[in-house]
Design an enzyme around this catalytic site. Structure first.
Site, short mmCIF file in Angstrom:
data_model
loop_
_atom_site.label_atom_id
_atom_site.label_comp_id
_atom_site.label_asym_id
_atom_site.label_seq_id
_atom_site.Cartn_x
_atom_site.Cartn_y
_atom_site.Cartn_z
N HIS A 33 41.30 41.83 38.92
CA HIS A 33 41.49 43.26 39.11
C HIS A 33 42.89 43.50 39.66
CE1 HIS A 33 39.43 41.49 42.61
NE2 HIS A 33 40.17 42.30 43.37
N HIS A 40 45.00 46.16 41.77
CA HIS A 40 44.94 47.31 42.67
C HIS A 40 46.15 48.19 42.40
CE1 HIS A 40 42.10 45.51 45.80
NE2 HIS A 40 42.51 44.41 45.21
N ASP A 76 38.68 52.59 44.12
CA ASP A 76 38.19 51.58 45.06
C ASP A 76 37.23 52.25 46.05
OD1 ASP A 76 39.43 48.57 46.08
OD2 ASP A 76 38.15 49.69 47.46
P1 5GP Z 1 39.96 41.96 46.45
O1 5GP Z 1 39.94 41.77 47.93
O2 5GP Z 1 38.98 41.06 45.73
O3 5GP Z 1 41.34 41.90 45.85
O4 5GP Z 1 39.52 43.45 46.21
C1 5GP Z 1 38.22 43.83 45.88
C2 5GP Z 1 38.18 45.33 46.00
O5 5GP Z 1 37.02 45.81 45.36
C3 5GP Z 1 38.12 45.82 47.46
O6 5GP Z 1 39.24 46.67 47.71
C4 5GP Z 1 36.79 46.56 47.53
O7 5GP Z 1 36.85 47.72 48.32
C5 5GP Z 1 36.49 46.88 46.08
N1 5GP Z 1 35.08 46.91 45.76
C6 5GP Z 1 34.16 45.95 46.04
N2 5GP Z 1 32.94 46.31 45.59
C7 5GP Z 1 33.10 47.54 44.98
C8 5GP Z 1 32.20 48.42 44.32
O8 5GP Z 1 31.00 48.18 44.18
N3 5GP Z 1 32.73 49.58 43.85
C9 5GP Z 1 34.05 49.89 43.98
N4 5GP Z 1 34.46 51.06 43.47
N5 5GP Z 1 34.93 49.07 44.60
C10 5GP Z 1 34.46 47.91 45.10
#
Ligand code: 5GP
Ligand code: ZN
Length: 114
Positions: A100, A102, A30
């Site tokens: 996704h 985590h 992440d």
């Molecule tokens: P959500 O809030 O949708 O469950 O989590 C999305 C996650 O994707 C976040 O923890 C954010 O830091 C990560 N993320 C978003 N854009 C990118 C990216 O371009 N590269 C990486 N490695 N992580 C990303």
């Protein structure tokens, strides 16, 4: 999907720190880690939210959990443990519309999920 940041990571149009990859799944660090180890595991198939998962994705979702196990063992945090979080929709704060999982690990996590 054209405008999907995670599809761009899958297609290597955006760089990422990849920790695992096979024909169905990719896992990468992440960009904004919440814990010392924070890895995202995603299917290469674009599925927008958990609500879009269907019966035909059953093998894929089970495979993701096998990949999580492999990553945990190979990266040395299987024994100490970890937490899996998968957000879905507005109230969860889901930011990226490509499912996704985590993996949070590397320190003692809070006793409560929220
Ligand atoms: P959500 O809030 O949708 O469950 O989590 C999305 C996650 O994707 C976040 O923890 C954010 O830091 C990560 N993320 C978003 N854009 C990118 C990216 O371009 N590269 C990486 N490695 N992580 C990303
Ligand atoms: Zn996508």
């Amino acid at each position: 999907m054209e405008d999907c940041v995670f599809c761009k990571i899958i297609n290597k149009e955006i760089p990422s720190d990849i920790v695992y990859e096979d024909e169905k799944v990719i896992a990468f660090k992440d960009i904004n880690p919440a814990t010392p180890i924070h890895i995202l595991v995603i299917p290469k198939k674009h599925i927008a939210t958990l609500l879009d998962v269907t019966e035909e994705d059953s093998i894929l979702i089970a495979h993701i959990y096998q990949v999580i196990n492999k990553i945990a063992r190979e990266n040395g945090f299987a024994e100490n443990g970890f937490r899996i979080i998968a957000n879905c929709g507005k109230d969860s704060g889901q930011e990226v519309m490509h499912i996704h999982f985590h993996i949070l690990a590397g320190r003692k996590l809070g006793d409560k999920i929220v």
